[in-house]
Design a protein around this motif. Structure first.
Motif, PDB file in Angstrom:
ATOM      1  N   LYS A   1       3.808  19.077   4.065  1.00 45.44           N
ATOM      2  CA  LYS A   1       2.491  18.835   3.476  1.00 45.44           C
ATOM      3  C   LYS A   1       1.832  17.573   4.023  1.00 45.44           C
ATOM      4  O   LYS A   1       0.925  17.023   3.416  1.00 45.44           O
ATOM      5  CB  LYS A   1       2.597  18.788   1.951  1.00 45.44           C
ATOM      6  N   GLY A   2       2.310  17.126   5.172  1.00 44.79           N
ATOM      7  CA  GLY A   2       1.661  16.011   5.843  1.00 44.79           C
ATOM      8  C   GLY A   2       2.282  14.675   5.507  1.00 44.79           C
ATOM      9  O   GLY A   2       3.102  14.554   4.591  1.00 44.79           O
ATOM     10  N   PRO A   3       1.878  13.635   6.265  1.00 44.50           N
ATOM     11  CA  PRO A   3       2.441  12.310   6.024  1.00 44.50           C
ATOM     12  C   PRO A   3       1.980  11.721   4.706  1.00 44.50           C
ATOM     13  O   PRO A   3       0.918  12.069   4.185  1.00 44.50           O
ATOM     14  CB  PRO A   3       1.884  11.493   7.201  1.00 44.50           C
ATOM     15  N   GLY A   4       2.790  10.819   4.178  1.00 44.49           N
ATOM     16  CA  GLY A   4       2.376  10.039   3.030  1.00 44.49           C
ATOM     17  C   GLY A   4       1.566   8.841   3.490  1.00 44.49           C
ATOM     18  O   GLY A   4       1.990   8.103   4.379  1.00 44.49           O
ATOM     19  N   ILE A   5       0.385   8.642   2.908  1.00 39.90           N
ATOM     20  CA  ILE A   5      -0.432   7.457   3.171  1.00 39.90           C
ATOM     21  C   ILE A   5      -0.119   6.477   2.054  1.00 39.90           C
ATOM     22  O   ILE A   5      -0.450   6.722   0.889  1.00 39.90           O
ATOM     23  CB  ILE A   5      -1.923   7.800   3.223  1.00 39.90           C
ATOM     24  N   THR A   6       0.528   5.393   2.401  1.00 40.08           N
ATOM     25  CA  THR A   6       1.098   4.500   1.400  1.00 40.08           C
ATOM     26  C   THR A   6       0.039   3.588   0.799  1.00 40.08           C
ATOM     27  O   THR A   6      -0.890   3.138   1.473  1.00 40.08           O
ATOM     28  CB  THR A   6       2.229   3.660   2.015  1.00 40.08           C
ATOM     29  N   LEU A   7       0.198   3.319  -0.497  1.00 40.55           N
ATOM     30  CA  LEU A   7      -0.692   2.420  -1.220  1.00 40.55           C
ATOM     31  C   LEU A   7       0.160   1.471  -2.049  1.00 40.55           C
ATOM     32  O   LEU A   7       1.082   1.884  -2.749  1.00 40.55           O
ATOM     33  CB  LEU A   7      -1.627   3.215  -2.140  1.00 40.55           C
ATOM     34  N   GLY A   8      -0.136   0.176  -1.941  1.00 39.37           N
ATOM     35  CA  GLY A   8       0.607  -0.821  -2.701  1.00 39.37           C
ATOM     36  C   GLY A   8       0.344  -2.205  -2.165  1.00 39.37           C
ATOM     37  O   GLY A   8      -0.530  -2.421  -1.317  1.00 39.37           O
TER      38      GLY A   8
ATOM     39  N   ILE B   1      -7.490  -0.113   4.904  1.00 39.52           N
ATOM     40  CA  ILE B   1      -6.744   0.721   5.859  1.00 39.52           C
ATOM     41  C   ILE B   1      -6.294   2.009   5.176  1.00 39.52           C
ATOM     42  O   ILE B   1      -6.400   3.107   5.739  1.00 39.52           O
ATOM     43  CB  ILE B   1      -5.553  -0.063   6.440  1.00 39.52           C
ATOM     44  N   HIS B   2      -5.791   1.883   3.953  1.00 36.80           N
ATOM     45  CA  HIS B   2      -5.410   3.077   3.180  1.00 36.80           C
ATOM     46  C   HIS B   2      -6.605   4.017   3.022  1.00 36.80           C
ATOM     47  O   HIS B   2      -6.489   5.235   3.245  1.00 36.80           O
ATOM     48  CB  HIS B   2      -4.890   2.637   1.807  1.00 36.80           C
ATOM     49  N   LYS B   3      -7.752   3.444   2.672  1.00 35.61           N
ATOM     50  CA  LYS B   3      -8.955   4.260   2.466  1.00 35.61           C
ATOM     51  C   LYS B   3      -9.368   4.949   3.759  1.00 35.61           C
ATOM     52  O   LYS B   3      -9.725   6.136   3.760  1.00 35.61           O
ATOM     53  CB  LYS B   3     -10.079   3.372   1.941  1.00 35.61           C
ATOM     54  N   ARG B   4      -9.352   4.215   4.884  1.00 35.39           N
ATOM     55  CA  ARG B   4      -9.770   4.805   6.155  1.00 35.39           C
ATOM     56  C   ARG B   4      -8.835   5.941   6.570  1.00 35.39           C
ATOM     57  O   ARG B   4      -9.278   6.974   7.078  1.00 35.39           O
ATOM     58  CB  ARG B   4      -9.826   3.732   7.232  1.00 35.39           C
ATOM     59  N   PHE B   5      -7.529   5.779   6.378  1.00 32.36           N
ATOM     60  CA  PHE B   5      -6.590   6.859   6.702  1.00 32.36           C
ATOM     61  C   PHE B   5      -6.951   8.127   5.929  1.00 32.36           C
ATOM     62  O   PHE B   5      -6.952   9.232   6.492  1.00 32.36           O
ATOM     63  CB  PHE B   5      -5.146   6.451   6.387  1.00 32.36           C
ATOM     64  N   LYS B   6      -7.260   7.996   4.655  1.00 29.39           N
ATOM     65  CA  LYS B   6      -7.618   9.173   3.855  1.00 29.39           C
ATOM     66  C   LYS B   6      -8.908   9.812   4.367  1.00 29.39           C
ATOM     67  O   LYS B   6      -8.999  11.046   4.442  1.00 29.39           O
ATOM     68  CB  LYS B   6      -7.760   8.786   2.379  1.00 29.39           C
ATOM     69  N   GLU B   7      -9.885   8.985   4.710  1.00 31.40           N
ATOM     70  CA  GLU B   7     -11.153   9.515   5.221  1.00 31.40           C
ATOM     71  C   GLU B   7     -10.944  10.280   6.525  1.00 31.40           C
ATOM     72  O   GLU B   7     -11.515  11.367   6.713  1.00 31.40           O
ATOM     73  CB  GLU B   7     -12.133   8.356   5.445  1.00 31.40           C
TER      74      GLU B   7
END
Length: 350
Positions: A249-256, A263-269
Motif C-alpha cells: 500500500k505504498g511507503p509510510g510518510i513519517t510524521l513526528g 517536508i511531510h506535507k510536500r511528500f503527501k502532495e
C-alpha cells in the motif's frame, strides 16, 4: 537490472556493521552510470552525487543504510566450537538451528547449536538460550578452526532471497537494503527528470550501532534537506493497524518530532499528484533512523523519513513488497523535482 535482482545480489552480499566495504563496491556498480560522481568518506559511507541545473542549488541528501545486524566471533573453545556476541539488535531467540557463514580468512559454514530438547531440564526448555550460551559448530577442531578464524571475524546468517507469491519477497538484511534499492530507483527516475537540486545519495555505514555513518556524512555534505529512506513495521495479524504499515500500500510518510512538517506535507502532495499510494507513519519521538542524526548535525537540517513496510524486522525472513520499493523511489524523485525554483527559506519556515 530490475529491483528484484538488485535486492537478491545485495541480500547475498554480507555487510555487517563495520564491515560494509564489499557492499559499498556493489552499490557503486549500480549507481555509477546514473550519477555524476561517487566517493567514499573516511568512515566508509558511499556518497553518490547528481548535479542539478540551478546556479545556486538546494542540496538534498538521501540516506539509506547499507549495514546489517550480525554476529562476531568471541572465542573458539577447546573443542573447536565458536562462541559469539552480537553486532546490532539481534534477537537471540531467532538464532537457534540457523545456518551461518563465518567471514574469516575464507568463508566457513556452520550451524548454531544447543543441547537437544531431550537432554534439557524442564526449566531450560521454557526459556530462550542466552546469546553467550550459543555455539557455532563448524566441524573442525580448535587447531583447525584457528587456521581460518580469528577473534572479531563477522558472522552472517546464510540466507538467500526467497520469492513469495505476487510481488513479495523474503530474506535477511532487507533492513535497509530495501532502502538502498529505493534510492537506486530514485536516481534512475531522476535520469529522466529535470531537477534543479543537487542530490547526494548516501549509502550509510553503522546505522545499526548508532547511526554513525549519517552523523559524519551529513556534516561533510551540509545539506539543506535530508531524507532517510528506511523500513517500517509491517502489519501482521497480531499487531495494531495504528502502529504498522501494510505491505503493498505504498511507503509510510513519517510524521513526528524528527520530521519537518513542510517536508511531510510536500511528500503527501506529490504522492496525490502522481497517484502514488502512501500511508502515514507516526513517530512521536526519535524515528530510529538516520534522520535522527541528520536533523541535529551542525546548525540543523530539515528532515523527512520514508518508510518501506517490512514484516519480521531483524530476523532472517524479513518480508517486503517490491512495488512499495518502486513507489518509494518514484516519490523521492518527484519530491526532488518539485523543489525547482523554490524559495528555500519560505518552504521550510514553520
Amino acid at each position: 537490472m530490475d529491483v528484484k535482482q538488485v535486492l537478491k545480489e545485495m541480500i547475498e552480499n554480507p555487510s555487517v556493521s563495520g564491515f560494509e566495504s564489499s557492499m559499498a563496491n556493489r552499490i557503486e556498480a549500480y549507481l555509477k552510470d546514473i550519477t555524476d560522481n561517487i566517493k567514499r568518506d573516511k568512515l566508509g559511507n558511499l556518497i553518490a552525487y547528481k548535479k542539478g541545473t540551478a546556479k545556486n542549488p538546494i542540496k538534498i541528501m538521501l540516506a539509506a543504510h547499507m549495514d546489517e545486524i550480525g554476529l562476531m566471533v568471541k572465542d573458539i573453545d577447546k573443542n573447536g566450537f565458536i562462541k559469539v556476541t552480537n553486532i546490532g539488535g539481534v534477537d537471540q531467540r531467532t538464532l537457534l538451528a540457523q545456518e551461518v557463514i563465518i567471514h574469516g580468512k575464507k568463508d566457513l559454514f556452520g550451524v548454531i547449536a544447543t543441547k537437544a530438547p531431550h537432554l534439557q531440564t524442564p526449566e531450560e526448555r521454557k526459556s530462550a538460550v542466552a546469546i553467550e550460551d550459543l555455539l557455532i559448530d563448524i566441524g573442525l577442531t580448535k587447531e583447525e578452526a584457528e587456521q581460518f578464524i580469528s577473534i572479531g571475524d563477522p558472522i552472517t546468517i546464510n540466507r538467500q532471497m526467497i520469492p513469495l507469491l505476487g510481488d513479495t519477497i523474503a530474506g535477511k538484511a532487507l533492513d535497509d537494503k530495501a532502502g538502498i534499492a529505493a534510492m537506486i530507483e530514485c536516481f534512475r527516475e531522476l535520469k529522466k527528470i529535470n531537477h534543479q537540486c543537487d542530490v547526494f545519495g548516501v549509502a550509510t555505514v553503522q546505522e545499526e550501532v548508532g547511526t554513525r555513518g549519517a552523523i559524519v556524512s551529513t556534516f561533510g555534505i551540509s545539506p539543506h534537506i535530508g531524507i532517510a529512506v528506511d523500513v517500517g513495521f509491517g502489519k501482521t495479524p497480531e499487531l495494531s493497524k495504528d502502529d504498522t504499515l501494510e505491505l503493498g500500500k505504498g511507503p509510510g510518510i513519517t510524521l513526528g518530532a524528527n520530521i519537518h512538517p513542510k517536508i511531510h506535507k510536500r511528500f503527501k502532495e506529490i504522492a496525490k499528484e502522481y497517484n502514488i499510494p502512501f500511508q502515514i507513519e507516526l513517530s512521536p519521538g526519535n524515528s530510529g533512523t538516520d534522520a535522527q542524526s541528520m536533523q541535529i548535525t551542525q546548525s540543523g537540517v530539515a528532515t523527512g523519513v520514508l518508510s518501506i513496510p517490512l514484516r519480521y524486522m531483524h530476523t532472517s525472513v524479513e518480508t517486503i513488497n517490491l512495488q512499495d520499493i518502486k513507489n518509494t523511489g518514484r516519490l523521492l524523485a518527484y519530491f526532488i523535482a518539485s523543489l525547482d525554483d523554490e524559495d528555500l527559506e519560505g518552504f521550510l519556515c514553520f
